[in-house]
Design a protein around this motif. Sequence first.
Motif, PDB file in Angstrom:
ATOM      1  N   LYS A 176      69.527  21.882  16.849  1.00  0.00           N
ATOM      2  CA  LYS A 176      69.185  20.474  17.006  1.00  0.00           C
ATOM      3  C   LYS A 176      69.216  20.052  18.470  1.00  0.00           C
ATOM      4  CE  LYS A 176      68.634  16.371  14.870  1.00  0.00           C
ATOM      5  NZ  LYS A 176      67.592  16.065  13.866  1.00  0.00           N
TER       6      LYS A 176
ATOM      7  N   PHE B  64      67.820  28.774   7.207  1.00  0.00           N
ATOM      8  CA  PHE B  64      68.169  27.380   6.934  1.00  0.00           C
ATOM      9  C   PHE B  64      67.962  26.472   8.150  1.00  0.00           C
ATOM     10  CE2 PHE B  64      70.608  30.074   4.069  1.00  0.00           C
ATOM     11  CZ  PHE B  64      70.186  29.570   2.845  1.00  0.00           C
TER      12      PHE B  64
ATOM     13  N   GLU C  87      68.410  22.400   8.702  1.00  0.00           N
ATOM     14  CA  GLU C  87      69.434  21.938   9.644  1.00  0.00           C
ATOM     15  C   GLU C  87      68.845  20.991  10.682  1.00  0.00           C
ATOM     16  OE1 GLU C  87      71.052  25.538  11.216  1.00  0.00           O
ATOM     17  OE2 GLU C  87      71.975  26.133   9.305  1.00  0.00           O
TER      18      GLU C  87
ATOM     19  N   GLY D  67      68.742  17.639   9.444  1.00  0.00           N
ATOM     20  CA  GLY D  67      70.029  17.051   9.084  1.00  0.00           C
ATOM     21  C   GLY D  67      70.434  17.281   7.646  1.00  0.00           C
TER      22      GLY D  67
ATOM     23  N   ALA E 171      72.364  19.435   5.063  1.00  0.00           N
ATOM     24  CA  ALA E 171      73.432  20.428   4.961  1.00  0.00           C
ATOM     25  C   ALA E 171      73.620  20.831   3.507  1.00  0.00           C
ATOM     26  CB  ALA E 171      74.733  19.868   5.535  1.00  0.00           C
TER      27      ALA E 171
ATOM     28  N   LYS F 112      73.478  27.771  -0.591  1.00  0.00           N
ATOM     29  CA  LYS F 112      72.834  28.605   0.422  1.00  0.00           C
ATOM     30  C   LYS F 112      72.719  30.050  -0.063  1.00  0.00           C
ATOM     31  CE  LYS F 112      73.764  26.369   4.877  1.00  0.00           C
ATOM     32  NZ  LYS F 112      74.450  26.540   6.186  1.00  0.00           N
TER      33      LYS F 112
END
Length: 314
Positions: free
Chosen positions: A199, A226, A230, A233, A235, A241
């Motif tokens: 990010k 993933f 991510e 934002g 999670a 996962k």
Amino acid sequence: MEIYLAPLQGLTDWIFRESYCKNIGGFDKTFSPFIRVQNNGFYRPAQCNDILPEHNQHQKPVPQFLGNDALSFALFEELCLEHGYTEVNINMGCPYPMVTNRGLGSGMLPEPAHMEQFLKEIFRKTQLAVSIKCRLGLDTANEFEALAPIFNAFPLNEIIIHPRIGKQQYKGKPDREAFFRLASGLKPAVCYNGDICAKADIMEIQTGMPRVSRFMIGRGIVENPFLALELKGIALPANEKAGKLKSFHSDMIELGRQKYSGDLNFLKRFEEFWLHHAGFYRDGHKVFKQVKKSKNLAQYERVVFEAINTLQFP
């Protein structure tokens, strides 16, 4: 913010895209690896199979064209229209000498006059929305200064910029300062591509150029499946996962079985994938060695799912 999947030869083909978008998701748009057209024909006709509708049930990629003349583009457009595509991308970024030495990919960038004529002929007839994926230049980023007015003269859907020059290939760091300076004068929407791993990378790019809201990731998503989520934002809990990762690999194995005849052809296809994907695992170098040592599909499957079972997700 929009996140795109980069078109990487040998990595983000329909097997990867379908498996990924079905099981994990997070991309607003996907792009097919390039389809090369030369001398009024498809250089490798098998590349056309990547955009067949039956291979793209869970996502519809933007087909990518590699060529440098309007007749070749017309052949490519005919293929795309036949399969129901409305948007395409022109590759002006491939950095490999076997491509650039023929005036293709980023080999087009030092020839602004040729590029302008090429785009004029395309936009005179095309029925498609057209975008461009390019670098800052082949030999120097200064080449882009002559290209910007040309890009601004045509109704491009967007311009995806990888801020390295072709001669760098993938060495060194992307020149984000040059990207901010050169891309700021473009009229079409701009998408940033190059070494997005977290990010913080997006925050840095938007600080330097706030109007950029489109980002393309390639090798980063192969390493960390993933990453797209991510960046948005999202999670996921560890058990979710693990389940998504297993389903993702299961589908890639199944689709790989459909495409490749014989275990050796299958294993060769996935070796490069694991060169990048192994970085997701704590002992990734060991996993990669085990993948390379796999002699058959059954052995490969054992290695893959044992690696997933030992993962400790944050």
